[in-house]
Design a protein around this motif. Structure first.
Motif, PDB file in Angstrom:
ATOM      1  N   VAL A 794       1.044  -1.143  -0.165  1.00 42.68           N
ATOM      2  CA  VAL A 794      -0.013   0.060   0.062  1.00 42.68           C
ATOM      3  C   VAL A 794       1.000   1.140   0.025  1.00 42.68           C
ATOM      4  N   THR A 795       0.204   2.416  -0.203  1.00 43.38           N
ATOM      5  CA  THR A 795       0.859   3.706  -0.401  1.00 43.38           C
ATOM      6  C   THR A 795       0.113   4.825   0.106  1.00 43.38           C
ATOM      7  N   ASP A 796       0.601   5.905   0.276  1.00 40.15           N
ATOM      8  CA  ASP A 796      -0.130   6.933   1.100  1.00 40.15           C
ATOM      9  C   ASP A 796      -1.555   7.092   0.404  1.00 40.15           C
ATOM     10  N   GLY A 797      -2.467   7.178   1.007  1.00 40.91           N
ATOM     11  CA  GLY A 797      -3.791   7.259   0.552  1.00 40.91           C
ATOM     12  C   GLY A 797      -4.525   6.054   0.321  1.00 40.91           C
ATOM     13  N   THR A 798      -4.096   5.073   0.115  1.00 37.15           N
ATOM     14  CA  THR A 798      -4.518   3.721  -0.219  1.00 37.15           C
ATOM     15  C   THR A 798      -5.591   3.192   0.826  1.00 37.15           C
ATOM     16  N   VAL A 800      -7.946   0.913   3.099  1.00 42.64           N
ATOM     17  CA  VAL A 800      -7.584  -0.497   3.408  1.00 42.64           C
ATOM     18  C   VAL A 800      -8.774  -0.638   4.547  1.00 42.64           C
ATOM     19  N   ARG A 801      -8.993  -2.133   4.727  1.00 42.76           N
ATOM     20  CA  ARG A 801      -9.917  -2.466   5.734  1.00 42.76           C
ATOM     21  C   ARG A 801      -9.151  -2.690   7.018  1.00 42.76           C
ATOM     22  N   VAL A 802      -9.554  -1.951   8.216  1.00 42.64           N
ATOM     23  CA  VAL A 802      -8.729  -2.436   9.469  1.00 42.64           C
ATOM     24  C   VAL A 802      -9.779  -3.261  10.185  1.00 42.64           C
ATOM     25  N   GLU A 803      -9.521  -4.392  10.762  1.00 44.43           N
ATOM     26  CA  GLU A 803     -10.673  -5.430  11.280  1.00 44.43           C
ATOM     27  C   GLU A 803     -10.035  -5.709  12.706  1.00 44.43           C
ATOM     28  N   SER A 804     -10.903  -5.881  13.591  1.00 45.00           N
ATOM     29  CA  SER A 804     -10.589  -6.468  14.993  1.00 45.00           C
ATOM     30  C   SER A 804     -11.735  -7.335  15.235  1.00 45.00           C
ATOM     31  N   GLU A 805     -11.762  -7.945  16.286  1.00 47.72           N
ATOM     32  CA  GLU A 805     -12.953  -8.826  16.986  1.00 47.72           C
ATOM     33  C   GLU A 805     -14.137  -8.082  16.656  1.00 47.72           C
ATOM     34  N   ALA A 806     -14.093  -6.830  17.251  1.00 50.71           N
ATOM     35  CA  ALA A 806     -15.147  -6.135  17.627  1.00 50.71           C
ATOM     36  C   ALA A 806     -15.858  -5.397  16.277  1.00 50.71           C
ATOM     37  N   GLY A 807     -14.978  -5.268  15.266  1.00 48.03           N
ATOM     38  CA  GLY A 807     -15.462  -4.256  14.299  1.00 48.03           C
ATOM     39  C   GLY A 807     -14.607  -4.058  13.105  1.00 48.03           C
ATOM     40  N   LYS A 808     -14.988  -3.255  12.063  1.00 52.50           N
ATOM     41  CA  LYS A 808     -13.886  -2.827  11.073  1.00 52.50           C
ATOM     42  C   LYS A 808     -14.417  -1.411  10.746  1.00 52.50           C
ATOM     43  N   VAL A 809     -13.399  -0.774  10.118  1.00 48.36           N
ATOM     44  CA  VAL A 809     -13.426   0.395   9.498  1.00 48.36           C
ATOM     45  C   VAL A 809     -12.494   0.344   8.068  1.00 48.36           C
ATOM     46  N   VAL A 810     -12.908   1.327   7.212  1.00 44.79           N
ATOM     47  CA  VAL A 810     -12.123   1.376   5.951  1.00 44.79           C
ATOM     48  C   VAL A 810     -11.689   2.899   6.212  1.00 44.79           C
ATOM     49  N   VAL A 811     -10.319   3.005   6.008  1.00 45.40           N
ATOM     50  CA  VAL A 811      -9.651   4.256   6.101  1.00 45.40           C
ATOM     51  C   VAL A 811      -8.615   4.368   5.223  1.00 45.40           C
TER      52      VAL A 811
END
Length: 855
Positions: A794-798, A800-811
C-alpha cells in the motif's frame, strides 16, 4: 529512598554576577546575560525585530544597537554579553542614527501596503518606524518584488500551508519564524533560501508548513510576511476587544486571548497570552484554531424532544418539564439510584461540582463519573494508578531537570506544550531525555535514547530499570533485596527478553536516573488508558522508592483533559478520596451510601436494565468509549436519556432530550490544569442561539427535581474553594509493591497492535467542527511504518480495511517517517470513522489485521 541511592551527584555551582551601568543606572545580572536582557530588567526599552525571549539570539536585524564605552562602533545588544564595569548608552545620538539607518535599509524594498496588510495596528515595523525612523524616504527607484509563484496576480501572496499565507516582499529577514520552527518546535518545514538581497523565507521544497505549532510562526512574525486564513481580511485589530481565557483542549491550560467583536457577538482569532509557568508563550494549533467550534453553523440551536420516534425542536420549559416527569417516574418505580450521570472533564469547576452535588444530594446516588475513554475503570479510591496520578507535578520544573523520562506517552499527540518544555530543556540546558513507548514517536527527536518496548509490557520495562540499578550496585543492598523479592521477573536479562528492550539501553537509563541531580518522570495516555494501569503504577511507584525519584524531582501520571484534575479534586469520580468525602459530608450534611458505579459499570447496568435514566453533559461516549457497541447497547436500553452538547453527535441521536450547551468561551469559569493550578477563563461572547451554560442547565434540572443546589454564587464558590484547598493525600507507599507481568494474549490471528489516539491537530470529539483544523486533517487515517506499508503493498492514500474482533473500518493509509515497527495508529477525532468500534474494553492491547480494499 533518596538516602539509599549511592551519592554520585555533583554539587550545583553558583553562577557569578556582573555589574554594569546602562543609561546611568547600575544593574547586577548573572554572568552570560546579554546587554538587552540587562536593560529589560531595568525597564529600559531597546527596539528589536529578530530577538525573542524564548529563542537564541542571532543579531540578525541590528535594530537593538547600543553604544558601549571603549568599543569603536555600535553593538547589537541582543548578542553582546554584559561584562563587569561595562557602560552602556541606549539613547545617544549615535544610537538613534544607527536605528534610523537600519529602518531605512529595511524599508528599501518593503511594500507600502499598510492599509491592506492584516498586521496593520500591531506591526513592529510600522510602530518602530513611527518611533525611531524617518518621516520620508531618500529613494525613488523601483522596489524589488518577489513574483515567483505569483506571476499572474497583483498580489504577492503564496499559500505555504493549510493556514499560512506568505508575502515574501513584506519579509524583513529577521529569521524569527525559521528559528522558532527549528529551535522551539523541532520542525523543518520552513526555511530560508538563497543569499543576500534575494534571500527568502519559504516552505521546504515539496512540503507544506503544517506542523502542530505552525500558528506560532504567524504570531511572532514582526510584519505581515506571514498571515493566516483564520484572521486574514476579516476585521481590523483596533475594532476588536480581547478577553483572557485558557485552552479547553488539553490539560496544560495554556493561557490565551480571544479577539472578539461585541456587536457581532463573534470571536475572530485566538493568540497566546504568555505565562512562563505554563506555556512559555507558545500555543498549539488545536488551541489557536479550536475556538472556531464556537461559531460553527452546525451548533445546536434549540432543545430537542423525541416525539413519536423523532427528535423535534422544543422550548426549554418543555424539555425541563419532561426531564422532571420522566426522572420522577423512574425514581418512583425503581429508586433514585437507577439514574446515572456522565460529565465531560472539559467542563469548568463549578459545573463539575454542581453535577456531583445534583446526583449526591438530590438523587442520592454515586452513579457519577467523568472518565469517558478509559478501559475498565478502578472502582475504589484505593487504586494504585490514582495514587500515581495524584502526585504533584510542575511544568516549569522540566526546564531545570537534568534528566527527563517520559513513559507510555506520545507527547506530540497528548501533551504538546510539555513536549516543547522537554525540547527547551534539552536544547538550552543540556538535559538528558529518555523516551519509552511501544512505538517510535516524534517527541523522541531530542532524546538521548528512545526505548521501544513490546506492546503491553509497560510494567516489565519499569521493573527492568530497577533490576538494572540493582545489578549495577546503584542502590543499597538491603533495599535492592527487598525490591527483588517483590517483583517478577527477577533478572534484567529475563525482563529484557520479555519487553524487547536491550539490556545496555536499560542500564544507561538506570544510571542516568540514579546520577541525576533533578529528575522529571511522567506517564501518559498509553498507561492511563490501559486496563493494567494499576500494575503499571505499582511498578512506577517501586522505581520511585528504589531510586528516590521524588526526593530529587517529580514522578506523575499526567491528566489528559482540560479539567480532569478539577473533576478528581471536586469528587466527580464515583469513589472520591476519603478526605473529599469527609469534606462533602461537612459541606452538605449528608453523603449517599449507595454503591459507587464507574462509567464501565453504569453501561453494564444499563444493559441489564438496572439503570433506566442517564444524564450526560458535554460527553460523547458512543464516539469515545473504548468499545462502541457496548456503549450503544447500554444507552439503547435506557428508558430515558438526556444529553447536553454543542452539536448533534452519535450520542445525542439516541437521546430523548437534547439540550444545547454553551461553549467555554461563552461563560466565565475556572479550570484546574494538570498541575492543580486553578485558572480563570473569562466570557468572550454571549451564549449562541438558545444554548445555556452547563452550570445553568444543572441548576435548572436540580430545581425541577425539587432541590436547590446553591443559595448564591458566593455559596457555590466557597464550597468549590474548600474542596480545591484540600491537600493531596497520595503519599508514596512505604514498602515495595508486588509486580507480576499481566498477560496479553493475541486474538484470532490479528497481529498488529492498534493505538487509538488524537491527531496532532485535534482533541476529542468536537474539533473536526473547526474548519482550520479540518484543513490540516479532515478525516481519519491509519498510520503505519514504511516497512509495514511495503509488506501490505500500500502507499499513502490507499484505502484499507482495518478489522478487529469487535468491528471494522475503512480508512486511507498514512505512511509515517517516525514509525519503524509493526504498530498502527488511528485518530479518534472524526465521527464518520467509528474507531472505538475496533476496541474491546477488557483487551489490554487492541490488535487488528489490515487488508487492501479491492474495487
Amino acid at each position: 529512598m533518596a538516602q539509599d541511592v549511592k551519592d554520585t551527584q555533583q554539587p550545583k555551582t553558583e553562577i557569578p554576577t556582573v555589574t554594569l551601568t546602562i543609561d546611568g543606572r547600575a544593574v547586577s545580572v548573572p554572568k552570560g546575560t546579554t546587554v538587552l536582557d540587562a536593560a529589560r530588567q531595568l525597564g529600559i526599552h531597546i527596539p528589536t525585530f529578530c530577538w525573542h525571549p524564548k529563542l537564541k539570539s542571532v543579531g540578525a536585524c541590528r535594530m537593538c544597537y547600543v553604544e558601549i564605552e571603549k568599543m569603536p562602533k555600535l553593538q547589537v545588544s541582543c548578542a553582546t554579553e554584559a561584562m563587569e564595569g561595562m557602560v552602556v548608552r541606549t539613547d545617544s545620538d549615535q544610537v538613534k542614527q544607527g536605528r534610523k539607518a537600519v529602518l531605512e535599509f529595511i524599508l528599501l524594498n518593503h511594500p507600502l501596503d499598510c492599509p491592506t496588510c492584516d498586521k496593520g495596528g500591531e506591526c513592529d515595523l510600522q510602530n518602530l518606524t513611527f518611533r525611531h525612523g524617518f518621516d520620508d524616504s531618500r529613494f525613488e527607484f523601483q522596489k524589488y518584488r518577489f513574483t515567483h509563484g505569483a506571476e499572474h496576480t497583483t498580489f504577492d501572496d503564496v499559500r505555504i500551508g493549510p493556514e499560512i499565507v506568505l508575502n515574501r516582499n513584506r519579509c524583513i529577514l529577521c529569521y524569527k519564524c525559521v528559528r522558532a520552527n527549528k529551535e522551539a518546535f523541532g520542525e523543518y518545514d520552513l526555511g530560508v533560501y538563497e543569499r543576500g538581497n534575494i534571500a527568502e523565507i519559504n516552505a521546504a521544497p515539496g512540503e507544506l508548513v503544517d506542523n502542530p505549532f505552525s500558528g506560532n510562526l504567524v504570531e511572532i512574525c514582526p510584519v505581515g510576511a506571514l498571515t493566516n486564513s483564520d484572521w486574514r481580511y476579516k476585521i481590523r485589530v483596533w475594532l476588536t476587544k480581547t478577553t483572557p481565557s485558557v485552552c479547553n483542549f488539553s490539560s496544560t491550560g495554556a493561557n490565551i486571548l480571544f479577539f472578539k467583536e461585541d456587536h457581532q457577538n463573534k470571536i475572530f482569532r485566538t493568540t497566546s497570552r504568555r505565562n512562563d509557568a505554563i506555556d512559555d508563550g507558545w500555543i498549539a494549533d488545536v488551541t489557536r484554531y479550536g475556538y472556531q467550534i464556537v461559531g460553527s453553523p452546525e451548533r445546536l440551536r434549540t432543545p430537542l424532544i423525541r416525539r413519536n420516534g423523532k427528535q423535534e425542536p422544543a422550548t426549554w420549559d418543555e424539555a425541563l418539564e419532561l426531564i422532571r416527569r420522566r426522572f420522577g417516574e423512574i425514581t418512583e418505580r425503581k429508586g433514585k439510584v437507577c439514574i446515572g450521570g456522565l460529565a465531560s472533564p472539559t467542563l469548568d469547576n463549578a459545573a463539575l461540582y454542581a453535577f456531583s452535588k445534583l446526583f449526591r444530594t438530590v438523587l442520592k446516588s454515586n452513579n457519577v463519573d467523568y472518565r469517558i475513554d478509559y478501559k475498565m475503570l478502578p472502582t475504589s479510591d484505593g487504586s494504585l494508578y490514582l495514587r500515581l496520578s495524584r502526585r504533584p507535578f510542575r511544568i516549569a520544573d522540566l526546564d531545570t531537570s537534568d534528566v527527563i523520562v517520559t513513559f507510555g506517552s506520545d507527547l506530540v499527540r497528548e501533551h504538546q506544550l510539555p513536549y516543547l518544555r522537554v525540547r527547551k530543556a534539552c536544547s538550552f540546558n543540556a538535559a538528558r531525555y529518555f523516551s519509552l513507548t511501544p512505538y517510535p514517536v516524534k517527541s523522541a527527536d531530542v532524546a538521548e535514547s528512545e526505548l521501544i518496548y513490546r506492546s503491553g509490557t509497560e510494567e516489565v520495562v519499569l521493573t527492568a530499570i530497577g533490576l538494572a540499578a540493582v545489578e549495577m550496585g546503584l542502590v543499597e543492598k538491603s533495599l535492592a533485596a527487598e525490591f527483588s523479592r517483590k517483583v517478577e521477573p527477577k533478572t534484567l536479562a529475563e525482563a529484557s527478553a520479555i519487553c524487547g528492550v536491550d539490556e545496555e539501553s536499560i542500564r544507561l537509563l538506570a544510571r542516568a536516573i540514579a546520577d541525576a541531580r533533578k529528575v522529571s518522570m511522567f506517564t501518559g495516555e498509553i498507561v492511563s488508558g490501559s486496563p493494567a494501569r494499576d500494575m503499571i503504577a505499582a511498578a512506577a511507584l517501586n522505581l520511585n522508592r528504589l531510586l528516590g525519584i521524588e526526593q530529587r524531582g517529580q514522578l506523575a501520571a499526567l491528566a489528559h483533559s482540560a479539567n480532569s484534575v478539577g473533576a478528581e479534586k471536586l469528587g466527580v469520580a464515583p469513589a472520591p478520596p476519603a478526605s473529599v468525602v469527609a469534606k462533602l459530608k461537612e459541606l452538605w450534611g449528608q453523603y449517599p451510601e449507595a454503591e459507587p458505579c464507574t462509567t464501565d459499570k453504569m453501561l453494564a447496568l444499563m444493559r441489564k436494565e438496572d439503570i433506566d435514566g442517564f444524564f450526560i453533559v458535554g460527553a460523547d461516549p458512543v464516539m469515545t468509549y473504548p468499545e462502541r457497541q457496548f456503549a450503544v447497547d447500554g444507552l439503547e436500553k435506557l428508558d430515558f436519556l438526556v444529553v447536553c452538547d454543542l452539536f448533534e453527535t452519535a450520542t445525542t441521536e439516541l437521546a430523548d432530550v437534547v439540550l444545547p450547551l454553551a461553549s467555554w468561551a461563552e461563560f466565565a469559569g475556572d479550570y484546574t490544569n494538570l498541575e492543580g493550578r486553578v485558572q480563570r477563563a473569562e466570557r468572550a461572547i454571549k451564549p449562541m442561539h438558545q444554548s445555556k451554560t452547563p452550570l445553568e442547565i444543572i441548576n435548572l434540572i436540580a430545581e425541577r427535581l425539587g432541590g436547590r443546589l446553591f443559595e448564591t454564587d458566593q455559596h457555590m464558590q466557597r464550597e468549590v474553594s474548600a474542596l480545591l484547598a484540600l491537600p493531596d493525600q497520595a503519599h508514596a507507599p512505604g514498602e515495595f509493591l508486588a509486580v507480576v507481568p499481566a498477560s496479553d494474549e493475541n486474538a484470532n490471528g490479528s497481529a498488529l497492535p492498534l493505538y487509538v489516539c488524537d491527531d496532532p491537530h485535534h482533541s476529542g470529539h468536537l474539533t473536526e467542527k473547526a474548519h482550520s483544523l479540518a484543513n490540516f486533517c479532515g478525516e481519519a487515517y491509519v498510520e503505519m511504518s514504511p516497512d509495514l506499508a511495503a509488506r501490505l503493498d500500500v502507499t499513502d492514500g490507499t484505502p484499507v480495511r482495518v478489522e478487529s474482533e469487535a468491528g471494522k473500518v475503512v480508512v486511507a493509509v498514512r505512511i509515517s517517517d517516525h514509525l519503524d515497527n509493526d504498530v498502527v495508529l488511528i485518530p479518534r477525532n472524526f465521527a464518520a470513522t467509528a474507531v472505538n468500534g475496533l476496541q474491546l474494553r477488557k483487551r489490554r492491547v487492541d490488535r487488528v489485521k489490515i487488508s487492501k480494499v479491492v474495487d
